[in-house]
Design a protein around this motif. Structure first.
Motif, PDB file in Angstrom:
ATOM      1  N   GLY A 137      -0.069  -1.071   3.287  1.00 44.62           N
ATOM      2  CA  GLY A 137       0.569  -0.535   4.485  1.00 44.62           C
ATOM      3  C   GLY A 137      -0.356   0.450   5.169  1.00 44.62           C
ATOM      4  O   GLY A 137      -0.983   1.281   4.507  1.00 44.62           O
TER       5      GLY A 137
ATOM      6  N   LYS B  56       0.358  -1.181  -2.739  1.00 46.04           N
ATOM      7  CA  LYS B  56       1.495  -1.279  -3.654  1.00 46.04           C
ATOM      8  C   LYS B  56       1.460  -2.658  -4.312  1.00 46.04           C
ATOM      9  O   LYS B  56       1.436  -3.679  -3.613  1.00 46.04           O
ATOM     10  CB  LYS B  56       2.820  -1.100  -2.897  1.00 46.04           C
ATOM     11  CG  LYS B  56       4.057  -1.135  -3.792  1.00 46.04           C
ATOM     12  CD  LYS B  56       5.324  -0.943  -2.979  1.00 46.04           C
ATOM     13  CE  LYS B  56       6.574  -1.008  -3.853  1.00 46.04           C
ATOM     14  NZ  LYS B  56       6.627   0.068  -4.859  1.00 46.04           N
TER      15      LYS B  56
ATOM     16  N   LEU C 122       9.140  -4.150   2.655  1.00 49.55           N
ATOM     17  CA  LEU C 122       8.151  -3.086   2.858  1.00 49.55           C
ATOM     18  C   LEU C 122       7.714  -3.013   4.320  1.00 49.55           C
ATOM     19  O   LEU C 122       7.481  -1.923   4.856  1.00 49.55           O
ATOM     20  CB  LEU C 122       6.942  -3.315   1.953  1.00 49.55           C
ATOM     21  CG  LEU C 122       7.209  -3.106   0.459  1.00 49.55           C
ATOM     22  CD1 LEU C 122       6.011  -3.563  -0.370  1.00 49.55           C
ATOM     23  CD2 LEU C 122       7.519  -1.644   0.159  1.00 49.55           C
TER      24      LEU C 122
ATOM     25  N   GLU D 240      10.360  -1.176   6.231  1.00 50.50           N
ATOM     26  CA  GLU D 240      10.271   0.270   6.021  1.00 50.50           C
ATOM     27  C   GLU D 240       9.230   0.887   6.946  1.00 50.50           C
ATOM     28  O   GLU D 240       9.441   1.972   7.504  1.00 50.50           O
ATOM     29  CB  GLU D 240       9.924   0.569   4.558  1.00 50.50           C
ATOM     30  CG  GLU D 240      11.052   0.263   3.586  1.00 50.50           C
ATOM     31  CD  GLU D 240      10.642   0.480   2.134  1.00 50.50           C
ATOM     32  OE1 GLU D 240       9.576   1.085   1.894  1.00 50.50           O
ATOM     33  OE2 GLU D 240      11.397   0.048   1.234  1.00 50.50           O
ATOM     34  N   GLN D 241       8.093   0.196   7.105  1.00 49.12           N
ATOM     35  CA  GLN D 241       7.062   0.669   8.018  1.00 49.12           C
ATOM     36  C   GLN D 241       7.601   0.771   9.448  1.00 49.12           C
ATOM     37  O   GLN D 241       7.406   1.775  10.136  1.00 49.12           O
ATOM     38  CB  GLN D 241       5.873  -0.298   8.021  1.00 49.12           C
ATOM     39  CG  GLN D 241       4.903  -0.167   6.874  1.00 49.12           C
ATOM     40  CD  GLN D 241       3.705  -1.053   7.103  1.00 49.12           C
ATOM     41  OE1 GLN D 241       3.833  -2.274   7.219  1.00 49.12           O
ATOM     42  NE2 GLN D 241       2.536  -0.457   7.183  1.00 49.12           N
TER      43      GLN D 241
END
Length: 296
Positions: free
Chosen positions: A231, A245, A266, A269-270
């Protein structure tokens, strides 16, 4: 015509690339005004996407995100041009890693590594990772129409032992790499929209069911690769920080599409943390009304 376009445009790109970042971003500010207010490049697509995934936000909030996104997009265009001549030292100053030791530990195994990312922040500068690792790097990309500019982009990446391969080249290249015992790191931008009729998997992305690319996961299982998500976080203008990750050490230990679904979460979430850095010009949700019965 392709060569003529190349020799006419390349000198201007090179001149821009040697400019200091402060001047570069001054040009970006001007470009933003042209792109957003004069040309209106894909403004309707961006607003459509934002209304779709952020129904609870006000129109004013969505417009604010849109403007920040286009400003960031113009920065990315200029940063891509900067890649022509930027030095390794300067690149490492602008693109840092919080836990590169995670990749270095995986390098000690006999497994190839698949890196999965989204069209978020400046994901393209990841090629500087190759200066921290020993393995050959591969990046899956879409070939440029102009073969001379295509060759130029490949040369830029090759400076850091990173090589671009098309989607069609990916399987034969990585199969041959494994056959010869070569250990590598391969990057996959996996959040784009596949063709609805050819999709093997559909799932919710930002609350909307869409077809999902599963190529990275399927290839990781076929070649017994470890899978890592990276990320990118924009710290401030021109400065990015990347974190890794681990999604799977042994990809075959997971059910089909489980790794892909973890990746999508994920990415969400970003986006929720800073939506202005996602590539909203892509028609990511264009197949939302074509969900096959078995996936509903």
């Amino acid at each position: 015509m392709q060569f003529l376009a190349y020799i006419l445009i390349y000198p201007f790109l090179w001149i821009i690339s040697i400019l200091p970042f402060k001047v570069l971003y001054f040009i970006s500010d001007i470009l933003y005004v042209l792109v957003y207010y004069v040309i209106g490049y894909r403004k309707k697509t961006v607003m459509y996407n934002l209304r779709l995934v952020f129904p609870d936000k006000t129109e004013k909030e969505r417009i604010t995100i849109s403007k920040k996104f286009f400003h960031h997009l113009c920065d990315m265009i200029l940063e891509s041009i900067k890649s022509l001549t930027i030095s390794e030292k300067e690149m490492k100053k602008h693109f840092t890693f919080t836990n590169v030791e995670l990749i270095q530990e995986l390098e000690k195994t006999d497994k190839n590594i698949a890196l999965m990312c989204a069209h978020y922040a400046n994901f393209e500068w990841i090629f500087i990772l190759q200066t921290y690792v020993k393995r050959k790097g591969y990046g899956v990309y879409k070939r440029l129409t102009n073969k001379y500019f295509d060759a130029l982009v490949k040369r830029i990446r090759a400076r850091y032992n990173s090589y671009l391969i098309t989607t069609k080249e990916t399987i034969p290249t990585l199969l041959e790499s494994k056959k010869t015992g070569e250990l590598s790191i391969s990057g996959f931008v996996s959040d784009q929209s596949p063709k609805a009729k050819k999709a093997f998997h559909w799932n919710d992305f930002m609350g909307i069911k869409v077809p999902v690319h599963t190529g990275a996961e399927m290839l990781a299982k076929r070649l017994d690769m470890s899978v890592v998500f990276f990320g990118v976080k924009k710290i401030k203008r021109g400065y990015y920080e990347t974190s890794f990750k681990t999604l799977a050490i042994n990809a075959n230990d997971y059910k089909d599409y489980e790794i892909t679904d973890m990746f999508l979460k994920l990415v969400e979430e970003q986006i929720l943390e800073a939506p202005e850095y996602y590539l909203w010009t892509h028609k990511r949700w264009k197949h939302k009304d074509k969900v096959p019965a078995k996936f509903q």
